[in-house]
Design a protein around this motif. Structure first.
Motif, PDB file in Angstrom:
ATOM      1  N   PRO A 279       0.814  -1.225   0.000  1.00 42.30           N
ATOM      2  CA  PRO A 279       0.000   0.000   0.000  1.00 42.30           C
ATOM      3  C   PRO A 279       0.844   1.269   0.000  1.00 42.30           C
ATOM      4  O   PRO A 279       1.915   1.315   0.611  1.00 42.30           O
ATOM      5  CB  PRO A 279      -0.815  -0.117   1.291  1.00 42.30           C
ATOM      6  CG  PRO A 279      -0.036  -1.057   2.159  1.00 42.30           C
ATOM      7  CD  PRO A 279       0.656  -2.009   1.242  1.00 42.30           C
ATOM      8  N   THR A 283      -3.150   4.680   1.582  1.00 46.87           N
ATOM      9  CA  THR A 283      -3.801   3.393   1.819  1.00 46.87           C
ATOM     10  C   THR A 283      -3.312   2.773   3.122  1.00 46.87           C
ATOM     11  O   THR A 283      -4.109   2.247   3.912  1.00 46.87           O
ATOM     12  CB  THR A 283      -3.524   2.438   0.637  1.00 46.87           C
ATOM     13  OG1 THR A 283      -3.920   3.064  -0.580  1.00 46.87           O
ATOM     14  CG2 THR A 283      -4.274   1.129   0.816  1.00 46.87           C
ATOM     15  N   ARG A 286      -5.064   4.294   6.069  1.00 46.17           N
ATOM     16  CA  ARG A 286      -6.440   3.809   6.255  1.00 46.17           C
ATOM     17  C   ARG A 286      -6.448   2.386   6.818  1.00 46.17           C
ATOM     18  O   ARG A 286      -7.267   2.055   7.684  1.00 46.17           O
ATOM     19  CB  ARG A 286      -7.195   3.880   4.933  1.00 46.17           C
ATOM     20  CG  ARG A 286      -7.541   5.304   4.540  1.00 46.17           C
ATOM     21  CD  ARG A 286      -8.239   5.409   3.212  1.00 46.17           C
ATOM     22  NE  ARG A 286      -8.570   6.804   2.904  1.00 46.17           N
ATOM     23  CZ  ARG A 286      -8.990   7.227   1.728  1.00 46.17           C
ATOM     24  NH1 ARG A 286      -9.154   6.356   0.728  1.00 46.17           N
ATOM     25  NH2 ARG A 286      -9.275   8.500   1.531  1.00 46.17           N
ATOM     26  N   ILE A 330     -11.422   1.821   2.292  1.00 41.95           N
ATOM     27  CA  ILE A 330     -10.386   0.896   1.803  1.00 41.95           C
ATOM     28  C   ILE A 330     -10.885   0.134   0.579  1.00 41.95           C
ATOM     29  O   ILE A 330     -10.141  -0.068  -0.399  1.00 41.95           O
ATOM     30  CB  ILE A 330      -9.983  -0.084   2.929  1.00 41.95           C
ATOM     31  CG1 ILE A 330      -9.292   0.673   4.073  1.00 41.95           C
ATOM     32  CG2 ILE A 330      -9.088  -1.203   2.396  1.00 41.95           C
ATOM     33  CD1 ILE A 330      -9.141  -0.141   5.347  1.00 41.95           C
ATOM     34  N   ILE A 333     -10.262   1.423  -3.043  1.00 43.62           N
ATOM     35  CA  ILE A 333      -8.903   1.620  -3.568  1.00 43.62           C
ATOM     36  C   ILE A 333      -8.489   0.399  -4.389  1.00 43.62           C
ATOM     37  O   ILE A 333      -8.442  -0.722  -3.872  1.00 43.62           O
ATOM     38  CB  ILE A 333      -7.902   1.843  -2.419  1.00 43.62           C
ATOM     39  CG1 ILE A 333      -8.359   3.011  -1.525  1.00 43.62           C
ATOM     40  CG2 ILE A 333      -6.513   2.124  -2.988  1.00 43.62           C
ATOM     41  CD1 ILE A 333      -7.527   3.167  -0.271  1.00 43.62           C
ATOM     42  N   THR A 342      -9.947  -4.684  -5.471  1.00 43.21           N
ATOM     43  CA  THR A 342      -9.620  -3.616  -4.529  1.00 43.21           C
ATOM     44  C   THR A 342      -9.013  -4.197  -3.258  1.00 43.21           C
ATOM     45  O   THR A 342      -9.098  -5.400  -2.989  1.00 43.21           O
ATOM     46  CB  THR A 342     -10.873  -2.812  -4.141  1.00 43.21           C
ATOM     47  OG1 THR A 342     -11.730  -3.627  -3.317  1.00 43.21           O
ATOM     48  CG2 THR A 342     -11.643  -2.344  -5.359  1.00 43.21           C
ATOM     49  N   TYR A 343      -8.413  -3.304  -2.472  1.00 48.07           N
ATOM     50  CA  TYR A 343      -7.962  -3.671  -1.132  1.00 48.07           C
ATOM     51  C   TYR A 343      -9.173  -3.975  -0.248  1.00 48.07           C
ATOM     52  O   TYR A 343     -10.300  -3.568  -0.547  1.00 48.07           O
ATOM     53  CB  TYR A 343      -7.167  -2.517  -0.498  1.00 48.07           C
ATOM     54  CG  TYR A 343      -5.827  -2.246  -1.106  1.00 48.07           C
ATOM     55  CD1 TYR A 343      -4.694  -2.944  -0.686  1.00 48.07           C
ATOM     56  CD2 TYR A 343      -5.662  -1.263  -2.082  1.00 48.07           C
ATOM     57  CE1 TYR A 343      -3.441  -2.678  -1.229  1.00 48.07           C
ATOM     58  CE2 TYR A 343      -4.416  -0.993  -2.634  1.00 48.07           C
ATOM     59  CZ  TYR A 343      -3.314  -1.708  -2.203  1.00 48.07           C
ATOM     60  OH  TYR A 343      -2.079  -1.442  -2.748  1.00 48.07           O
TER      61      TYR A 343
END
Length: 351
Positions: A279, A283, A286, A330, A333, A342-343
């Motif tokens: 990340p 990121t 978060r 999160i 992203i 995504t994460y």
């Protein structure tokens, strides 16, 4: 006599199940209850990660409503078992790194051996995983197999009356959750009948009964027990009963999946361990914020069953609200290596 620190990754439940009921000691009962607490806690991260990946925030939409209500059931089960442990003088342990859930990985204690539990967005596959977690010893829809959570709770129910004289009613937390099901209030364990009634609720909300797949303590009429509810999402079909044979099968109306953020499976130890997907600073911040709220939630829950009571439970609920909001950030992203995904939140405990 306090409860000992128990390693999340051991097969302690399997070992306990191999001890004859008449040979259980007070310490083994306390250890079993700590294991049950760890089991209930272990279901919440995968279920919540899937729930929070659903993009439509309407809690009344069918699949979202189903998963959300199951999470409230699990929170209730967790609280009831904590009360079972503290009423006999045990100490609830939630903040030792050895006891916290670890993903991907097995369920604690060796229950459902071979089942790898992971964190990801909601998919048919993740719903199938959830149904396997909740699987009864004798599902009404097909043949029995497995070493299940329900069987472990039955052993606790069989053994607990032998130690009924240990029940004190001390360090009990009360919290109303009736709006999510008739049996969902977290209530004190003052008598053995309170304990056995709570175990019955935990078993049947998860597994149904021998005669019906319905949750006998529902939030809404006709609500299915967890196993069957998740199985409907997994196979995409409603569970229906054949009026001629009396048998149940998943061949009813379609169960469409809601729109979701495509949250990828979270790697062991978090995204820092995914080469190419490490990340960036925003990121990482978060992810850290989520992990901090998760860790503080566990600390607040531990305090609630120490001597702080329902005030600390309210703090824990506040942290979980912040976890939901952060998880949704999160989930927006994209992964650098594969932007189709995504994460997702890591659920890492920060000592």
């Amino acid at each position: 006599m306090a409860t000992g620190i128990l390693d999340y990754g051991s097969d302690a439940i399997v070992q306990l199940m191999n001890v004859a009921e008449e040979d259980w000691t007070e310490q083994e009962l306390k250890d079993a209850l700590q294991r049950a607490i760890m089991l209930e806690l272990s279901t919440i991260p995968p279920y919540a990660t899937a729930l929070w990946s659903i993009t439509d925030p309407d809690n009344n939409k069918p699949v979202r409503h189903t998963i959300r209500e199951i999470i409230f059931d699990e929170m209730s089960h967790f609280g009831l078992v904590c009360n079972m442990l503290t009423t006999i003088g045990g100490t609830v342990e939630l903040t030792d790194p050895a006891t916290v859930p670890k993903y991907p990985g097995q369920l604690p204690g060796g229950v459902n051996p071979g089942l790898e539990v992971y964190l990801s967005g909601l998919t048919r596959d993740s719903a199938c995983l959830f149904s396997e977690i909740e699987k009864p010893e004798h599902p009404l829809a097909f043949a029995p197999d497995g070493n299940t959570i329900g069987a472990f709770y039955q052993r606790i129910a069989n053994v607990f009356p032998k130690f009924a004289d240990l029940i004190t009613g001390h360090r009990q937390v009360e919290f109303p959750l009736t709006s999510h099901g008739a049996g969902n209030d977290i209530v004190p364990m003052n008598r053995i009948d309170d304990v056995l009634a709570a175990i019955h609720i935990i078993q049947t909300q998860g597994e149904g009964t021998d005669a019906s797949p319905e949750n006998p303590f529902p939030g809404d009429p006709g609500e299915l027990a967890h196993y069957y509810a998740f199985k409907e999402i997994a196979v995409g079909k409603k569970l229906v009963r054949d009026e001629q044979t009396g048998k149940y099968d998943f061949n009813g109306a379609d169960v469409p999946l809601p729109d979701t953020s495509p949250v990828a499976r979270v790697p062991q130890g978090g995204w820092i361990n995914s080469p190419g997907n490490e990340p960036d600073a925003t990121t990482a911040e978060r992810l850290h914020t989520f992990n901090q709220h998760y860790s503080d939630m566990l600390r607040a829950l531990k305090a609630a069953w120490g001597d702080a009571g329902s005030g600390s439970l309210g703090q824990a609920i506040g942290h979980m609200r912040q976890m939901r909001l952060t998880a949704q950030q999160i989930n927006g992203i994209k992964l650098p290596l594969d932007p189709r995904f995504t994460y997702g939140p890591e659920w890492l405990f920060l000592p």
